[in-house]
Design an enzyme around this catalytic site. Sequence first.
Site, PDB file in Angstrom:
ATOM      1  N   CYS A 130      -6.535 -27.953  11.242  1.00 21.63           N
ATOM      2  CA  CYS A 130      -7.563 -28.714  11.422  1.00 21.63           C
ATOM      3  C   CYS A 130      -7.637 -30.020  11.060  1.00 21.63           C
ATOM      4  CB  CYS A 130      -9.035 -27.849  10.129  1.00 21.63           C
ATOM      5  SG  CYS A 130      -9.568 -26.553  10.952  1.00 21.63           S
ATOM      6  N   CYS A 150      -7.077 -27.424   6.441  1.00 23.20           N
ATOM      7  CA  CYS A 150      -5.788 -26.925   6.839  1.00 23.20           C
ATOM      8  C   CYS A 150      -5.116 -27.975   7.927  1.00 23.20           C
ATOM      9  CB  CYS A 150      -5.685 -25.507   7.525  1.00 23.20           C
ATOM     10  SG  CYS A 150      -6.513 -25.414   9.107  1.00 23.20           S
ATOM     11  N   CYS A 200     -12.855 -27.866   7.026  1.00 25.31           N
ATOM     12  CA  CYS A 200     -11.505 -27.225   6.529  1.00 25.31           C
ATOM     13  C   CYS A 200     -10.355 -28.323   6.374  1.00 25.31           C
ATOM     14  CB  CYS A 200     -10.806 -26.175   7.698  1.00 25.31           C
ATOM     15  SG  CYS A 200      -9.614 -25.352   7.199  1.00 25.31           S
ATOM     16  N   ASP A 227      -7.824  -7.457   0.797  1.00 22.57           N
ATOM     17  CA  ASP A 227      -6.859  -7.723   1.906  1.00 22.57           C
ATOM     18  C   ASP A 227      -7.799  -7.117   3.349  1.00 22.57           C
ATOM     19  OD1 ASP A 227      -6.356  -4.538   1.397  1.00 22.57           O
ATOM     20  OD2 ASP A 227      -5.539  -5.029   3.132  1.00 22.57           O
ATOM     21  N   GLY A 278     -10.823   4.295   1.122  1.00 21.39           N
ATOM     22  CA  GLY A 278     -11.923   5.129   2.002  1.00 21.39           C
ATOM     23  C   GLY A 278     -13.227   4.271   2.379  1.00 21.39           C
ATOM     24  N   ASP A 327       0.859  -1.298   0.047  1.00 21.10           N
ATOM     25  CA  ASP A 327      -0.070   0.086   0.068  1.00 21.10           C
ATOM     26  C   ASP A 327       0.923   1.130  -0.112  1.00 21.10           C
ATOM     27  OD1 ASP A 327       1.116   0.341   2.550  1.00 21.10           O
ATOM     28  OD2 ASP A 327      -1.047   0.258   3.466  1.00 21.10           O
ATOM     29  N   ASP A 336      -2.663   8.572  -1.663  1.00 22.42           N
ATOM     30  CA  ASP A 336      -3.990   8.949  -1.547  1.00 22.42           C
ATOM     31  C   ASP A 336      -4.185   9.793  -0.307  1.00 22.42           C
ATOM     32  OD1 ASP A 336      -3.952   6.602  -0.419  1.00 22.42           O
ATOM     33  OD2 ASP A 336      -6.140   6.555  -0.622  1.00 22.42           O
ATOM     34  N   HIS A 391      -5.364 -21.240  10.262  1.00 21.76           N
ATOM     35  CA  HIS A 391      -6.867 -21.669   9.936  1.00 21.76           C
ATOM     36  C   HIS A 391      -7.515 -20.599   9.458  1.00 21.76           C
ATOM     37  CE1 HIS A 391     -10.877 -23.018   9.716  1.00 21.76           C
ATOM     38  NE2 HIS A 391     -11.235 -22.034  10.316  1.00 21.76           N
ATOM     39  N   GLY A 438       0.973   3.949   2.257  1.00 20.96           N
ATOM     40  CA  GLY A 438       0.930   4.667   3.639  1.00 20.96           C
ATOM     41  C   GLY A 438       0.116   5.526   3.884  1.00 20.96           C
TER      42      GLY A 438
END
Lengths: 372, 372
Positions: free
Chosen positions: A312, A309, A307, A269, A219, A96, A150, A338, A98
Amino acid sequence: MENKYFNFELIKTCKQSGARLGILHTPHGDIETPCFMPVGTQATVKAMTPRDLKEVDAKIILANTYHLYLRPGHKLVEEAGGLHKFMSWDRPILTDSGGFQVFSLAKMNDIREDGVMFQSILDGSRHFFTPESVMEIEESLGADIIMAFDECAPYPSDHSYAKAAMDRTHRWAERCKKAHKREDQALFGIVQGNMYKDLRIESAKALADMDFIGYGIGGLSVGEPKPVMYEMLEEMMPYMPDNKPHYLMGVGSPDCLVEGVIRGVDMFDCVLQTRIARNGLALTSNGKHMLRNASYAHDFTPIDNECDCYACKNFTRAYIRHLIKANEILASELITMHNIRFTLRLMEQVRQAIREDRLLDFRRELIEKGTI
Amino acid sequence: MENKYFNFELIKTCKQSGARLGILHTPHGDIETPCFMPVGTQATVKAMTPRDLKEVDAKIILANTYHLYLRPGHKLVEEAGGLHKFMSWDRPILTDSGGFQVFSLAKMNDIREDGVMFQSILDGSRHFFTPESVMEIEESLGADIIMAFDECAPYPSDHSYAKAAMDRTHRWAERCKKAHKREDQALFGIVQGNMYKDLRIESAKALADMDFIGYGIGGLSVGEPKPVMYEMLEEMMPYMPDNKPHYLMGVGSPDCLVEGVIRGVDMFDCVLQTRIARNGLALTSNGKHMLRNASYAHDFTPIDNECDCYACKNFTRAYIRHLIKANEILASELITMHNIRFTLRLMEQVRQAIREDRLLDFRRELIEKGTI
C-alpha cells in the site's frame, strides 16, 4: 495454565463485550491474543518470505500436518532440524492434526475406532492416521502448539452421527494426551459436537476435564450459516476453561474475527487472506475489492488508504491490476502481503478496543465503514 | 559523451584483457560498468519486489516496450507518471524498442520501409510500429535509456538480406534520432549486421557517425554458436566509439558475460536468470543446479555457499526443492533472487578484476571452479 514452556496470561476482559485480552507465552516467543495466524500449509505462507511475514508482524503461523506428512515427509522435516529451521521461521508455529484434511480432502477415508485410513491427494496411496501416529508426526514437525487428532463431522450431520464423532474425538484426545511426549510442545484438545448445543456443551466439559494446555474449537465454518456458528460459540463458551486459550479453527473472515472475539475466542487461522489474494481480491477498510476489474485500470490510489503495508505504501491499484492481467507473480505477493497485514492490523485494533472496553463500539464503526 | 543528463566516464581498461571499467551517469543514478541489467518485461522483474532488487544491488533494470505498449498501454503508464513511478523503481530503467519482439514474437509481421505491421501476441490485433511511433511510446514510458527501433535479421540470413536489414536499421536510427525529443532520455543506436564481419564493421561505423549517446549491439545470441558471436564482437569493437557505452542486447549467461566484457562490452541484459529460476534451475559458483532433482531432497546446504543473498543465507536446497515440488511461489522468489544476485556479484568481481588488471586470470579461475 502454566508450565515451564507455556503460559497463558489473561490480561483483561472487555467491560463492554466480554472479549478477552491475553498473552500466550511459547518457546519461540509471546503472542498477544486475540490473534490471527496466517496459514503456511506446505511450510510456506504462499507467496510470502518469512521476513515479509515479520514485517507485517505475524507473531505465529500455522502449518498443516496432513500436507507435510505427505510431502516432504515429517522425517525429512525432522532431519532438517524441525519446521522452524526448515522454513527459516523463528517465531511460534502451530500444526493442526490432519483430522480435518483426512475427512475433507481425502479421496476416500475409512474411519475406525483405531484411526482413519485415507488416500493421499498427491498420488492416491493409502495411509493410516491414529492419534498415536499423528502425535509422532507432530513431534517430528516440532511446532510450538500441536492439535489433537479429531473427527470432524460434516454439516449437516444427524445428532447420533455427530455424537458418535464427538465421543470418538474425546477418546482420541485421551490417547493423544497419553502418546504425546515433547514438553516443549503445547497439546491442544479439540471441541466438537457439530451444530448441536447439547453436544458442544458436553464436548467443552469433557475436554476441560482432560486439562489440555489450550482448546481448539473444531467443526465450525463447515457450511452452516454464520448465526449458527455464533450461537454454538455462545452456548459452549461458558464451559470452556477461562484460563486456557480458545482457538476457533479455520475461521478468519473479518466479520467472523470480530464476532468470534466478542464471543470469547482468542486465536484464529484462515486460508482466506492468502487464497483470495491469488485471485486478485483484496480486503480493505471499506470492504473487498476485486482488483482484476476494469474499474481499477486507472485507479492510482493504494489498495487501502488506511493500510501501512509495503504494497500500500508503494503501489497503486492500477499497477496491481496490470500485474494481475499480466499473470505476474508479484500480484500475488503484494495482495497476499496486504491481506495478511490488513487482518493483523484489524486484530491490533480489536485488542486496543478491548483494552479500552469499547469493542462493541468498534464493531459498529467497522460495520459503518463497510470493513465488515 | 556528455550532456546535462548523461555522462559515460571510462575509468580504466584492464591491462591484461583490454576490458573497460566505467560509470554511466543517468538522471536516476550512476551505474558502474560492466553491468548486468535484470529484465522486467512487464514492468516487474518476475517474482521480485523493487526492494528485493535493491537488496541484491541491481542498479538498472530493463523493461520491454513491445509488451508494455500492448498491456497496460504506454498512455496508461504515462498517466501513472511514467514507468519509474508506475512500478515503484527509482533507479535507472532501460526500455528496448520492440524491434526484436515484433520479429521474434509476432504471429505475423510485414516489414515496410516505413515500419512494421505486426499482430499482438495477446489478442491477434494488428499494430504498426514506426521509428517515430516507437520514440513516442518510449517517451511515454519514460525510461532513462531508450533504444532505437531496429530490424533484427534472423540467423541464418544471407548476406543480401542481412545488408538490407542493416541499411534499414540505419535509416530508422536516423529517423529515431530526429523524432526523439526528451533530453532526459539517452537514445542508443543499435548495431546490426547479422554474422557478417563486413556488415558489423559497416554498421558500427555508420552508427558511430550518427553520434548516439550509447550503442546497442543487436542481432547476436539469436542461435549462432558462441564463438561466432565472440568473433563478431572482436571484429566490430575497434569501430565502436570508445567514449560511449557498448550494450550487448539479450546476452547474459555467466560465460557470455565474462567473454563479452573481455571483448569490450559494458552492458548486458538477459531473461535467463529469471526464466530458469522459475523452472528450479540455479546458477552457482560451481555451475548450474537443477534443484528440482531428487539428489537435493536431503541437501541441507544453501543454493550456493559463496552467495550472500537472502535465499542463500536463510534456506537450504532441501527446503527449496520441497517448495518446487509443492508448486509454491516462494520457490520462484528465492531462486530468482539468488540467480540475479549471483550474476550481479559476478559482475562486481569482474569489475574488481579489471581494476586489478587481472580479468584473464579471473576468467581462468572461474573456469577451474566450474562457474563458467
